[in-house]
Design a protein around this motif. Structure first.
Motif, PDB file in Angstrom:
ATOM      1  N   ASP A 112      20.415  17.228  56.857  1.00 32.83           N
ATOM      2  CA  ASP A 112      19.557  16.273  56.167  1.00 32.83           C
ATOM      3  C   ASP A 112      18.071  16.502  56.425  1.00 32.83           C
ATOM      4  OD1 ASP A 112      21.747  15.010  55.047  1.00 32.83           O
ATOM      5  OD2 ASP A 112      21.984  13.636  56.741  1.00 32.83           O
ATOM      6  N   ASP A 113      17.727  17.687  56.896  1.00 28.98           N
ATOM      7  CA  ASP A 113      16.321  18.035  57.128  1.00 28.98           C
ATOM      8  C   ASP A 113      15.703  18.466  55.798  1.00 28.98           C
ATOM      9  OD1 ASP A 113      13.884  19.202  57.753  1.00 28.98           O
ATOM     10  OD2 ASP A 113      14.633  20.329  59.469  1.00 28.98           O
ATOM     11  N   ILE A 114      14.823  17.640  55.252  1.00 29.50           N
ATOM     12  CA  ILE A 114      14.255  17.915  53.930  1.00 29.50           C
ATOM     13  C   ILE A 114      13.500  19.242  53.902  1.00 29.50           C
ATOM     14  CG2 ILE A 114      12.127  16.610  54.376  1.00 29.50           C
ATOM     15  CD1 ILE A 114      12.231  15.686  51.445  1.00 29.50           C
ATOM     16  N   ARG A 115      12.855  19.588  55.004  1.00 25.32           N
ATOM     17  CA  ARG A 115      12.102  20.849  55.051  1.00 25.32           C
ATOM     18  C   ARG A 115      13.045  22.037  55.010  1.00 25.32           C
ATOM     19  NH1 ARG A 115       8.186  24.379  54.777  1.00 25.32           N
ATOM     20  NH2 ARG A 115       6.650  24.585  56.432  1.00 25.32           N
ATOM     21  N   ALA A 116      14.147  21.964  55.743  1.00 18.31           N
ATOM     22  CA  ALA A 116      15.098  23.074  55.767  1.00 18.31           C
ATOM     23  C   ALA A 116      15.803  23.232  54.432  1.00 18.31           C
ATOM     24  CB  ALA A 116      16.116  22.861  56.887  1.00 18.31           C
ATOM     25  N   VAL A 117      16.246  22.129  53.840  1.00 18.74           N
ATOM     26  CA  VAL A 117      16.945  22.213  52.548  1.00 18.74           C
ATOM     27  C   VAL A 117      15.992  22.712  51.466  1.00 18.74           C
ATOM     28  CG1 VAL A 117      18.225  20.921  50.804  1.00 18.74           C
ATOM     29  CG2 VAL A 117      18.581  20.417  53.236  1.00 18.74           C
ATOM     30  N   SER A 118      14.741  22.255  51.495  1.00 17.52           N
ATOM     31  CA  SER A 118      13.746  22.732  50.530  1.00 17.52           C
ATOM     32  C   SER A 118      13.501  24.224  50.702  1.00 17.52           C
ATOM     33  CB  SER A 118      12.431  21.969  50.711  1.00 17.52           C
ATOM     34  OG  SER A 118      12.587  20.597  50.442  1.00 17.52           O
ATOM     35  N   ALA A 119      13.411  24.666  51.954  1.00 18.47           N
ATOM     36  CA  ALA A 119      13.189  26.085  52.213  1.00 18.47           C
ATOM     37  C   ALA A 119      14.360  26.922  51.730  1.00 18.47           C
ATOM     38  CB  ALA A 119      12.960  26.311  53.706  1.00 18.47           C
ATOM     39  N   ARG A 120      15.580  26.405  51.900  1.00 17.96           N
ATOM     40  CA  ARG A 120      16.728  27.179  51.424  1.00 17.96           C
ATOM     41  C   ARG A 120      16.703  27.327  49.916  1.00 17.96           C
ATOM     42  NH1 ARG A 120      22.986  26.023  52.984  1.00 17.96           N
ATOM     43  NH2 ARG A 120      22.742  24.252  51.578  1.00 17.96           N
ATOM     44  N   CYS A 121      16.213  26.320  49.211  1.00 21.77           N
ATOM     45  CA  CYS A 121      16.055  26.435  47.759  1.00 21.77           C
ATOM     46  C   CYS A 121      15.213  27.657  47.413  1.00 21.77           C
ATOM     47  CB  CYS A 121      15.405  25.158  47.213  1.00 21.77           C
ATOM     48  SG  CYS A 121      14.779  25.290  45.523  1.00 21.77           S
ATOM     49  N   VAL A 122      14.045  27.756  48.025  1.00 18.40           N
ATOM     50  CA  VAL A 122      13.130  28.861  47.731  1.00 18.40           C
ATOM     51  C   VAL A 122      13.735  30.202  48.149  1.00 18.40           C
ATOM     52  CG1 VAL A 122      10.857  29.843  48.259  1.00 18.40           C
ATOM     53  CG2 VAL A 122      11.107  27.369  47.905  1.00 18.40           C
ATOM     54  N   ILE A 123      14.327  30.240  49.325  1.00 20.34           N
ATOM     55  CA  ILE A 123      14.890  31.495  49.830  1.00 20.34           C
ATOM     56  C   ILE A 123      16.069  31.950  48.979  1.00 20.34           C
ATOM     57  CG2 ILE A 123      16.108  32.523  51.801  1.00 20.34           C
ATOM     58  CD1 ILE A 123      14.235  30.741  53.579  1.00 20.34           C
ATOM     59  N   ARG A 124      16.900  31.010  48.543  1.00 17.51           N
ATOM     60  CA  ARG A 124      18.027  31.381  47.672  1.00 17.51           C
ATOM     61  C   ARG A 124      17.527  31.949  46.349  1.00 17.51           C
ATOM     62  NH1 ARG A 124      22.341  26.785  46.761  1.00 17.51           N
ATOM     63  NH2 ARG A 124      23.191  28.459  45.454  1.00 17.51           N
ATOM     64  N   VAL A 125      16.533  31.310  45.765  1.00 13.42           N
ATOM     65  CA  VAL A 125      15.999  31.809  44.490  1.00 13.42           C
ATOM     66  C   VAL A 125      15.403  33.203  44.687  1.00 13.42           C
ATOM     67  CG1 VAL A 125      14.218  31.465  42.735  1.00 13.42           C
ATOM     68  CG2 VAL A 125      15.629  29.535  43.467  1.00 13.42           C
ATOM     69  N   ALA A 126      14.696  33.400  45.785  1.00 18.10           N
ATOM     70  CA  ALA A 126      14.105  34.708  46.045  1.00 18.10           C
ATOM     71  C   ALA A 126      15.164  35.783  46.244  1.00 18.10           C
ATOM     72  CB  ALA A 126      13.209  34.636  47.282  1.00 18.10           C
ATOM     73  N   GLN A 127      16.245  35.431  46.910  1.00 17.21           N
ATOM     74  CA  GLN A 127      17.295  36.414  47.200  1.00 17.21           C
ATOM     75  C   GLN A 127      18.215  36.635  46.015  1.00 17.21           C
ATOM     76  OE1 GLN A 127      20.443  35.329  49.971  1.00 17.21           O
ATOM     77  NE2 GLN A 127      20.360  37.363  50.907  1.00 17.21           N
ATOM     78  N   GLU A 128      18.637  35.552  45.366  1.00 19.91           N
ATOM     79  CA  GLU A 128      19.634  35.652  44.294  1.00 19.91           C
ATOM     80  C   GLU A 128      19.017  35.909  42.919  1.00 19.91           C
ATOM     81  OE1 GLU A 128      21.625  31.909  44.589  1.00 19.91           O
ATOM     82  OE2 GLU A 128      22.388  32.293  46.605  1.00 19.91           O
ATOM     83  N   ARG A 129      17.753  35.519  42.770  1.00 19.35           N
ATOM     84  CA  ARG A 129      17.045  35.691  41.497  1.00 19.35           C
ATOM     85  C   ARG A 129      17.734  34.959  40.351  1.00 19.35           C
ATOM     86  NH1 ARG A 129      14.547  41.821  41.822  1.00 19.35           N
ATOM     87  NH2 ARG A 129      14.242  41.844  44.060  1.00 19.35           N
ATOM     88  N   THR A 130      18.276  33.803  40.676  1.00 22.72           N
ATOM     89  CA  THR A 130      18.903  32.943  39.663  1.00 22.72           C
ATOM     90  C   THR A 130      18.478  31.505  39.935  1.00 22.72           C
ATOM     91  OG1 THR A 130      20.891  32.340  40.936  1.00 22.72           O
ATOM     92  CG2 THR A 130      20.937  34.460  39.750  1.00 22.72           C
ATOM     93  N   GLU A 131      18.899  30.606  39.043  1.00 24.31           N
ATOM     94  CA  GLU A 131      18.576  29.191  39.189  1.00 24.31           C
ATOM     95  C   GLU A 131      19.486  28.468  40.173  1.00 24.31           C
ATOM     96  OE1 GLU A 131      18.541  27.185  35.481  1.00 24.31           O
ATOM     97  OE2 GLU A 131      16.910  28.368  34.636  1.00 24.31           O
ATOM     98  N   ALA A 132      20.486  29.138  40.702  1.00 24.74           N
ATOM     99  CA  ALA A 132      21.462  28.458  41.556  1.00 24.74           C
ATOM    100  C   ALA A 132      20.808  27.760  42.740  1.00 24.74           C
ATOM    101  CB  ALA A 132      22.515  29.458  42.051  1.00 24.74           C
ATOM    102  N   GLY A 133      19.775  28.380  43.292  1.00 26.55           N
ATOM    103  CA  GLY A 133      19.115  27.788  44.445  1.00 26.55           C
ATOM    104  C   GLY A 133      18.446  26.460  44.155  1.00 26.55           C
ATOM    105  N   LEU A 134      18.159  26.185  42.885  1.00 28.14           N
ATOM    106  CA  LEU A 134      17.500  24.929  42.540  1.00 28.14           C
ATOM    107  C   LEU A 134      18.335  23.713  42.911  1.00 28.14           C
ATOM    108  CD1 LEU A 134      15.914  25.825  39.077  1.00 28.14           C
ATOM    109  CD2 LEU A 134      14.749  25.607  41.282  1.00 28.14           C
ATOM    110  N   GLU A 135      19.638  23.913  43.083  1.00 33.92           N
ATOM    111  CA  GLU A 135      20.471  22.782  43.485  1.00 33.92           C
ATOM    112  C   GLU A 135      20.041  22.270  44.863  1.00 33.92           C
ATOM    113  OE1 GLU A 135      24.585  24.215  45.354  1.00 33.92           O
ATOM    114  OE2 GLU A 135      24.185  25.217  43.440  1.00 33.92           O
TER     115      GLU A 135
END
Length: 223
Positions: free
Chosen positions: A111-134
């Motif tokens: 429930d760490d908003i900073r960590a979950v937000s960071a994973r969004c960005v990192i997933r998008v950077a790694q996967e290059r898809t919209e999936a990380g936006l979840e």
């Protein structure tokens, strides 16, 4: 092509002279307090993680990574160390390592908003898809500073090659949190990607007020 746009925008910052070499480590009150605390508690992973993050905010990348590596070595289950190292690794373009760290940080503190937000960005950077936006959408539902989640969403849009949507997002953050320097930096990148040279002023001001504002953005060399 979408990522090429982002890389081009960031590359323009370098060519225009807005990106400057990291400054030498200078006296800083927060660092001095952390130095003293670590001298008293040399085995504290939390303190070393926080000092590493402060170094990153000051654009002292080498000392930041050294502290964060030491923090993880001291306690691999420290979510602060994992989170801040993931952000620094992402900014260095080391996406696989960043993803491993941020996944662990979220597992340890879901429930760490900073960590979950960071994973969004990192997933998008790694996967290059919209999936990380979840992850960005989930972050916006968590307790904490909403500007963090909204800025991450805008940063993800920038990575997806959508500078107009990113600009709108960064503007929304700055409307409620005008001192959020990472959002100001991101807005500058988005404006330049749209051909607005005034974005250089945003970038310069963000780096003046927070030298490490660019540390969590994908480097121009990444593609």
């Amino acid at each position: 092509m979408k990522f090429a746009l982002t890389s081009l925008a960031l590359g323009l910052l370098v060519l225009s002279g807005c990106a400057t070499p990291p400054p030498p480590v200078a006296p800083d009150a927060a660092l001095e307090k952390l130095d003293a605390a670590i001298a008293a508690q040399p085995d504290s992973a939390e303190l070393r993680a926080r000092r590493g993050h402060r170094h990153a905010e000051l654009a002292h990348v080498g000392p930041a990574m050294a502290d964060l590596d030491a923090a993880v070595a001291l306690d691999p289950n420290n979510p602060t160390a994992r989170k801040f190292r993931a952000l620094l690794l992402h900014g260095a373009g080391r996406q696989a390592e960043a993803r491993a760290d941020i996944d662990e940080a979220v597992r340890l503190r879901p429930d760490d908003i900073r960590a979950v937000s960071a994973r969004c960005v990192i997933r998008v950077a790694q996967e290059r898809t919209e999936a990380g936006l979840e992850d960005c959408r989930r972050a916006q539902q968590l307790d904490g500073l909403k500007a963090v989640a909204l800025s991450a969403t805008a940063q993800a849009q920038l990575l997806l090659g959508r500078p107009r949507e990113a600009l709108a997002g960064f503007d929304a953050v700055l409307a409620v949190q005008p001192n959020f320097m990472r959002a100001l930096y991101g807005r500058g990148v988005a404006r330049q990607a749209l051909g607005d040279g005034a974005g250089r002023d945003d970038v310069a001001e963000a780096l003046r007020r927070l030298p490490g504002a660019a540390a969590e953005f994908l480097p121009a060399s990444a593609s």
